[in-house]
Design a protein around this motif. Structure first.
Motif: not given
Ligand code: GDP
Length: 469
Positions: A323-326, A328-332, A340-342
């Motif tokens: 959740h945190r990586i997603r 912080r990295g705007r992983e959409y 995105r899966r991380v």
């Protein structure tokens, strides 16, 4: 035949210089979205042309320049560099409507799109391709799972962007049912092709959706496509000759890979891949320039892993770390908006991808996203049903059965978005970078510490060839 270098371009030289190409390439080494756009954008101004050789509007690059975010799908990121040609090569599949939309969108924001060139041999994505893509995914999602069949043999949806890319490539291979960009400028031929193609496509859809009316009207599609052809006429060229002319004239080319090595149709995690050669291996067929002309290949690597759509991802996380990586990295996704899966970085996969794409250096991105973790994990081997291995298993079904073996490293607490030199990074961040290059055996030359062009550390790294493992 004279073995001399009369024009200084290397053309006509003997074997001494063979294989040492002047041109560069930037390719993703994971499952896409590594931040290739930003890197290409930073480099583009040093080249005479930026060339796309694969994929279609399923690719999405985000580039931030001076605080303005540009989302590019078909147009090479080089378009943002004044005076640089932006070439869409023959290996790309082009949805003309989207391309025109993208060109208009860029023009409206003051970007000069007159440097765009489109190959007359690129294949066209048509409305039936998008319908086929969606229907195929729907049928695969709905496919009943056979209780007796082991999961190894079950097939599920690929998780495509439903932009018609796969079906357009399939028609390219079928040949008779393919339309190329050059055909948009030949109305008579196009109409007769589309009459035949639509009758075939309608028959297939009637079979899959009995009782529904024919979805595709050849005349309407042809009218629209001929209109798009007229609009695109000034940019349609024979790009193979163009690239060779530039090469002979001593100009420099930067090849921009869309998607990524792990999604390569031949060398990625098949069948959960895209439908083109998204590794550097696609450059030859997708541009017409022989591969030995490309001497520098930058593999772009996120400091962690992400994946969009279906398919195995050994280091995937589902916890608070994910959740945190997603966030912080705007992983959409740029194209679909999907989360995105991380997961942690997968060095086994990375070393394989670096090998297949023949990368000569790594551009590490999004290192800033990992700030604040106490511990960072790196996958250094897999446990498989047949024992431990440090070799990648590119078959999607085999890969689904592995478990990652991790090594842990201390994390770095401080934000690093303002750091501009390797020496100024926290020690733990430096050691993390060094661990990656040591394992993969390729130097990390640039490190991204934020989305803006300037948030990049340039580094002259030295690493023994061959690496560890
Ligand atoms: P591409 O398709 O490989 O170009 O990747 P995307 O554009 O989909 O995703 C990269 C995203 O990360 C974009 O939103 C970039 O602005 C952003 N980005 C690129 N490099 C960095 C970096 O070093 N740090 C951070 N925080 N963001 C970055």
């Amino acid at each position: 035949m004279q073995f001399s270098d009369q024009d200084g371009s290397g053309a006509g030289m003997g074997p001494a210089t063979a294989g040492v190409g002047r041109h560069w390439a930037v390719v993703g080494l994971q499952w896409g979205d590594e931040g290739k756009g930003k890197l290409v954008d930073r480099l583009a101004g040093r080249f005479d042309a930026v060339v796309r050789y694969n994929g279609g509007a399923n690719a999405g690059h985000s580039v931030v320049v001076g605080g303005v975010r540009y989302a590019l799908h078909l147009v090479p990121s080089g378009i943002l560099a004044p005076g640089v040609l932006a070439v869409v090569g023959n290996g790309v599949v082009v949805d003309p409507e989207r391309l025109i939309e993208e060109m208009d969108g860029l023009s409206a924001r003051g970007v000069d799109v007159s440097a765009l060139v489109l190959s007359d041999r690129a294949h066209v994505v048509l409305p039936y391709h998008k319908a086929e893509d969606a229907l195929r995914e729907e049928l695969l999602t709905a496919a009943p799972v056979d209780e007796k069949s082991p999961p190894k043999h079950a097939v599920s949806a690929i998780g495509t962007t439903r932009r018609g890319i796969g079906p357009a490539y399939a028609d390219k291979v079928q040949r008779a049912t393919a339309v190329r960009v050059g055909d948009l400028l030949r109305p008579e031929l196009l109409r007769s092709k589309l009459d035949l193609i639509c009758s075939m496509k309608n028959a297939i859809f009637r079979g899959l959706r009995p009782g529904e009316p024919d979805p595709f009207n050849a005349g309407e599609i042809a009218d629209r496509m001929i209109g798009f052809g007229e609009r695109l006429r000034p940019v349609i060229k024979d790009t193979t000759y163009l690239l060779h002319d530039l090469d002979r004239a001593g100009k420099t080319l930067l090849f921009e890979g869309a998607n990524a090595t792990m999604l390569d149709v031949d060398h990625g995690t098949f069948p959960y891949v895209t439908s083109s050669n998204a590794s550097s291996l696609g450059i030859g067929p997708g541009s017409g320039l022989p591969p030995q002309k490309v001497g520098t290949i930058i593999g772009v690597v996120k400091a962690y892993s992400t994946r969009v759509g279906g398919g195995p991802m050994p280091t995937e996380l589902f916890d608070e770390t994910a959740h945190r990586i997603r966030e912080r990295g705007r992983e959409y996704g740029t194209t679909t908006g999907r989360p995105r899966r991380v997961g942690w970085i997968d060095l086994v996969a990375l070393k394989y991808a670096a090998m297949v794409s023949g990368v000569t250096e790594i551009g590490l991105t999004l290192l800033d996203v990992l700030a604040g973790f106490d511990e960072l994990k790196l996958c250094v081997a897999y446990e498989t049903p047949d024992g431990r291995t440090d070799r990648f298993l590119p078959d999607g079904f085999d890969l689904a059965e592995v478990r990652p073996v991790y090594e842990s490293m201390a994390g770095f607490g401080d934000e690093i978005t303002g750091v501009r030199s390797f020496e100024d990074l926290p020690g733990a961040a430096r050691r993390y970078v060094e661990a990656i290059e040591a394992f993969v055996g390729v130097p990390v030359r640039t490190i991204g510490v934020g989305p803006d062009r300037v948030q990049t550390i340039e580094r002259e790294a030295g690493v023994p060839a061959g690496g560890r493992a």
